[in-house]
Design a protein around this motif. Sequence first.
Motif, PDB file in Angstrom:
ATOM      1  N   SER A  84      38.404 114.149  35.753  1.00 37.73           N
ATOM      2  CA  SER A  84      37.245 113.329  35.369  1.00 37.73           C
ATOM      3  C   SER A  84      37.082 113.277  33.846  1.00 37.73           C
ATOM      4  O   SER A  84      37.631 114.108  33.119  1.00 37.73           O
ATOM      5  CB  SER A  84      35.937 113.843  35.986  1.00 37.73           C
ATOM      6  OG  SER A  84      36.058 113.962  37.388  1.00 37.73           O
ATOM      7  N   ASN A  85      36.322 112.313  33.404  1.00 37.74           N
ATOM      8  CA  ASN A  85      35.931 112.212  31.998  1.00 37.74           C
ATOM      9  C   ASN A  85      34.633 111.437  31.917  1.00 37.74           C
ATOM     10  O   ASN A  85      34.356 110.586  32.765  1.00 37.74           O
ATOM     11  CB  ASN A  85      37.041 111.599  31.120  1.00 37.74           C
ATOM     12  CG  ASN A  85      37.914 110.630  31.863  1.00 37.74           C
ATOM     13  OD1 ASN A  85      37.492 109.505  32.124  1.00 37.74           O
ATOM     14  ND2 ASN A  85      39.121 111.051  32.243  1.00 37.74           N
ATOM     15  N   TYR A  86      33.857 111.778  30.903  1.00 38.81           N
ATOM     16  CA  TYR A  86      32.505 111.227  30.781  1.00 38.81           C
ATOM     17  C   TYR A  86      32.267 110.801  29.335  1.00 38.81           C
ATOM     18  O   TYR A  86      32.774 111.426  28.406  1.00 38.81           O
ATOM     19  CB  TYR A  86      31.454 112.287  31.119  1.00 38.81           C
ATOM     20  CG  TYR A  86      31.734 113.157  32.316  1.00 38.81           C
ATOM     21  CD1 TYR A  86      32.188 112.634  33.533  1.00 38.81           C
ATOM     22  CD2 TYR A  86      31.518 114.527  32.235  1.00 38.81           C
ATOM     23  CE1 TYR A  86      32.421 113.456  34.619  1.00 38.81           C
ATOM     24  CE2 TYR A  86      31.752 115.364  33.321  1.00 38.81           C
ATOM     25  CZ  TYR A  86      32.217 114.824  34.510  1.00 38.81           C
ATOM     26  OH  TYR A  86      32.443 115.644  35.581  1.00 38.81           O
TER      27      TYR A  86
ATOM     28  N   ALA B 199      42.489 111.525  28.065  1.00 39.59           N
ATOM     29  CA  ALA B 199      43.668 110.664  28.190  1.00 39.59           C
ATOM     30  C   ALA B 199      43.269 109.241  28.600  1.00 39.59           C
ATOM     31  O   ALA B 199      44.035 108.294  28.410  1.00 39.59           O
ATOM     32  CB  ALA B 199      44.632 111.262  29.218  1.00 39.59           C
ATOM     33  N   GLU B 200      42.063 109.112  29.173  1.00 36.70           N
ATOM     34  CA  GLU B 200      41.604 107.811  29.670  1.00 36.70           C
ATOM     35  C   GLU B 200      40.547 107.184  28.747  1.00 36.70           C
ATOM     36  O   GLU B 200      39.788 106.299  29.179  1.00 36.70           O
ATOM     37  CB  GLU B 200      41.100 107.984  31.109  1.00 36.70           C
ATOM     38  CG  GLU B 200      42.222 108.474  32.023  1.00 36.70           C
ATOM     39  CD  GLU B 200      41.773 108.914  33.412  1.00 36.70           C
ATOM     40  OE1 GLU B 200      40.623 108.647  33.794  1.00 36.70           O
ATOM     41  OE2 GLU B 200      42.587 109.544  34.104  1.00 36.70           O
ATOM     42  N   THR B 201      40.537 107.619  27.499  1.00 34.86           N
ATOM     43  CA  THR B 201      39.526 107.136  26.546  1.00 34.86           C
ATOM     44  C   THR B 201      39.424 105.606  26.519  1.00 34.86           C
ATOM     45  O   THR B 201      38.327 105.041  26.486  1.00 34.86           O
ATOM     46  CB  THR B 201      39.859 107.671  25.130  1.00 34.86           C
ATOM     47  OG1 THR B 201      39.720 109.097  25.150  1.00 34.86           O
ATOM     48  CG2 THR B 201      38.946 107.083  24.078  1.00 34.86           C
TER      49      THR B 201
ATOM     50  N   LEU C  26      31.010 107.014  33.510  1.00 35.00           N
ATOM     51  CA  LEU C  26      31.457 108.227  34.216  1.00 35.00           C
ATOM     52  C   LEU C  26      32.677 107.903  35.061  1.00 35.00           C
ATOM     53  O   LEU C  26      32.711 106.873  35.754  1.00 35.00           O
ATOM     54  CB  LEU C  26      30.336 108.754  35.117  1.00 35.00           C
ATOM     55  CG  LEU C  26      29.095 109.291  34.394  1.00 35.00           C
ATOM     56  CD1 LEU C  26      27.970 109.562  35.388  1.00 35.00           C
ATOM     57  CD2 LEU C  26      29.419 110.543  33.587  1.00 35.00           C
ATOM     58  N   HIS C  27      33.650 108.803  34.998  1.00 31.15           N
ATOM     59  CA  HIS C  27      34.849 108.717  35.837  1.00 31.15           C
ATOM     60  C   HIS C  27      34.922 109.991  36.658  1.00 31.15           C
ATOM     61  O   HIS C  27      34.862 111.092  36.105  1.00 31.15           O
ATOM     62  CB  HIS C  27      36.083 108.579  34.958  1.00 31.15           C
ATOM     63  CG  HIS C  27      37.380 108.835  35.659  1.00 31.15           C
ATOM     64  ND1 HIS C  27      37.742 108.172  36.813  1.00 31.15           N
ATOM     65  CD2 HIS C  27      38.407 109.685  35.382  1.00 31.15           C
ATOM     66  CE1 HIS C  27      38.940 108.599  37.200  1.00 31.15           C
ATOM     67  NE2 HIS C  27      39.360 109.523  36.361  1.00 31.15           N
ATOM     68  N   THR C  28      35.040 109.848  37.987  1.00 33.40           N
ATOM     69  CA  THR C  28      35.050 111.004  38.887  1.00 33.40           C
ATOM     70  C   THR C  28      36.258 110.938  39.816  1.00 33.40           C
ATOM     71  O   THR C  28      36.890 109.881  39.956  1.00 33.40           O
ATOM     72  CB  THR C  28      33.741 111.044  39.702  1.00 33.40           C
ATOM     73  OG1 THR C  28      33.504 109.736  40.241  1.00 33.40           O
ATOM     74  CG2 THR C  28      32.572 111.469  38.834  1.00 33.40           C
ATOM     75  N   HIS C  29      36.532 112.073  40.458  1.00 35.57           N
ATOM     76  CA  HIS C  29      37.722 112.238  41.311  1.00 35.57           C
ATOM     77  C   HIS C  29      37.323 112.810  42.665  1.00 35.57           C
ATOM     78  O   HIS C  29      37.863 113.838  43.079  1.00 35.57           O
ATOM     79  CB  HIS C  29      38.685 113.237  40.674  1.00 35.57           C
ATOM     80  CG  HIS C  29      39.625 112.713  39.648  1.00 35.57           C
ATOM     81  ND1 HIS C  29      40.988 112.917  39.707  1.00 35.57           N
ATOM     82  CD2 HIS C  29      39.417 112.008  38.507  1.00 35.57           C
ATOM     83  CE1 HIS C  29      41.572 112.385  38.645  1.00 35.57           C
ATOM     84  NE2 HIS C  29      40.633 111.818  37.892  1.00 35.57           N
ATOM     85  N   SER C  30      36.396 112.208  43.351  1.00 36.52           N
ATOM     86  CA  SER C  30      35.969 112.791  44.633  1.00 36.52           C
ATOM     87  C   SER C  30      37.030 112.581  45.714  1.00 36.52           C
ATOM     88  O   SER C  30      37.871 111.674  45.630  1.00 36.52           O
ATOM     89  CB  SER C  30      34.662 112.148  45.095  1.00 36.52           C
ATOM     90  OG  SER C  30      34.914 110.838  45.547  1.00 36.52           O
TER      91      SER C  30
ATOM     92  N   GLY D 143      44.257 106.215  44.683  1.00 35.31           N
ATOM     93  CA  GLY D 143      44.711 107.608  44.717  1.00 35.31           C
ATOM     94  C   GLY D 143      44.232 108.434  43.534  1.00 35.31           C
ATOM     95  O   GLY D 143      44.726 109.545  43.317  1.00 35.31           O
ATOM     96  N   HIS D 144      43.243 107.923  42.815  1.00 33.00           N
ATOM     97  CA  HIS D 144      42.852 108.555  41.548  1.00 33.00           C
ATOM     98  C   HIS D 144      41.337 108.781  41.486  1.00 33.00           C
ATOM     99  O   HIS D 144      40.905 109.925  41.490  1.00 33.00           O
ATOM    100  CB  HIS D 144      43.372 107.681  40.398  1.00 33.00           C
ATOM    101  CG  HIS D 144      43.087 108.195  39.034  1.00 33.00           C
ATOM    102  ND1 HIS D 144      43.799 107.801  37.931  1.00 33.00           N
ATOM    103  CD2 HIS D 144      42.149 109.056  38.560  1.00 33.00           C
ATOM    104  CE1 HIS D 144      43.337 108.410  36.850  1.00 33.00           C
ATOM    105  NE2 HIS D 144      42.328 109.175  37.220  1.00 33.00           N
ATOM    106  N   GLY D 145      40.548 107.735  41.459  1.00 35.26           N
ATOM    107  CA  GLY D 145      39.106 107.974  41.377  1.00 35.26           C
ATOM    108  C   GLY D 145      38.301 106.739  41.057  1.00 35.26           C
ATOM    109  O   GLY D 145      38.786 105.606  41.153  1.00 35.26           O
TER     110      GLY D 145
END
Length: 208
Positions: A32-34, A78-80, A97-101, A173-175
């Motif tokens: 994840s990244n925020y 890495a996903e900036t 917000l990026h999440t990986h549930s 397959g990612h989020g």
Amino acid sequence: MFDVTRYATAAQSIVGAGQFLYGRGWSPATSSNYSARIDSDHVAITVSGRHKGQLTAADVMVVDLDGRPVQSQCKSSAETLLHTVLYRVFPEVGAVLHTHSVKATVLSRLIAAGQALELEGYELQKAFSGVETHEGALSIPVFDNTQDIPALAEDTRAWFLDHPEQPGYLIRGHGLYTWGKTMADCLRHVEAFEFLFECELETMRVRP
Ligand SMILES: CSCCC(=O)C(=O)COP(=O)(O)O
Ligand SMILES: [Zn+2]
């Protein structure tokens, strides 16, 4: 240059988001990244590889809207570019917000290539900013996963310029990526998506 007080407020909102999202199991294993907007040219964003349930202000840095570090030696997410492109497309957006549930990951793998996740008839659609009724349809695109983040950023930019009313997207397959005017709005969007993902998966289970 950016305002240090605004940076501190943005960093605190990111730390709080990490505690909530990690606690719900939606940001496991350093995923994840925020980010949160500081001003029209600067964004606070998580440093790459940090544990999102244990963030402090030292795990948050500043980048410009081209994703370049500002007054920091750290490596930003890495996903900036997937964040900065959204701040450019939507000047009113204050947080991404990026999440990986598990549910976002599994559901994204069940949507056929070229298809979107269609969400229709759920009262909870009204949790998304600007949605007033359950009667409309949300069409959540699913982009193929890739390590070519500049290319994915360009794909999302083109798609959301054409579909600015949609509140998020999946990467297969990612989020999930979603955004809002404030961090509170953005966290509500993540929660709403998670509820809707569970409904969709449960519907597939009982009515295959
Ligand atoms: C361990 S998850 C793989 C990378 C990823 O998808 C992610 O969300 C976290 O990357 P970051 O560089 O932001 O830490
Ligand atoms: Zn990710």
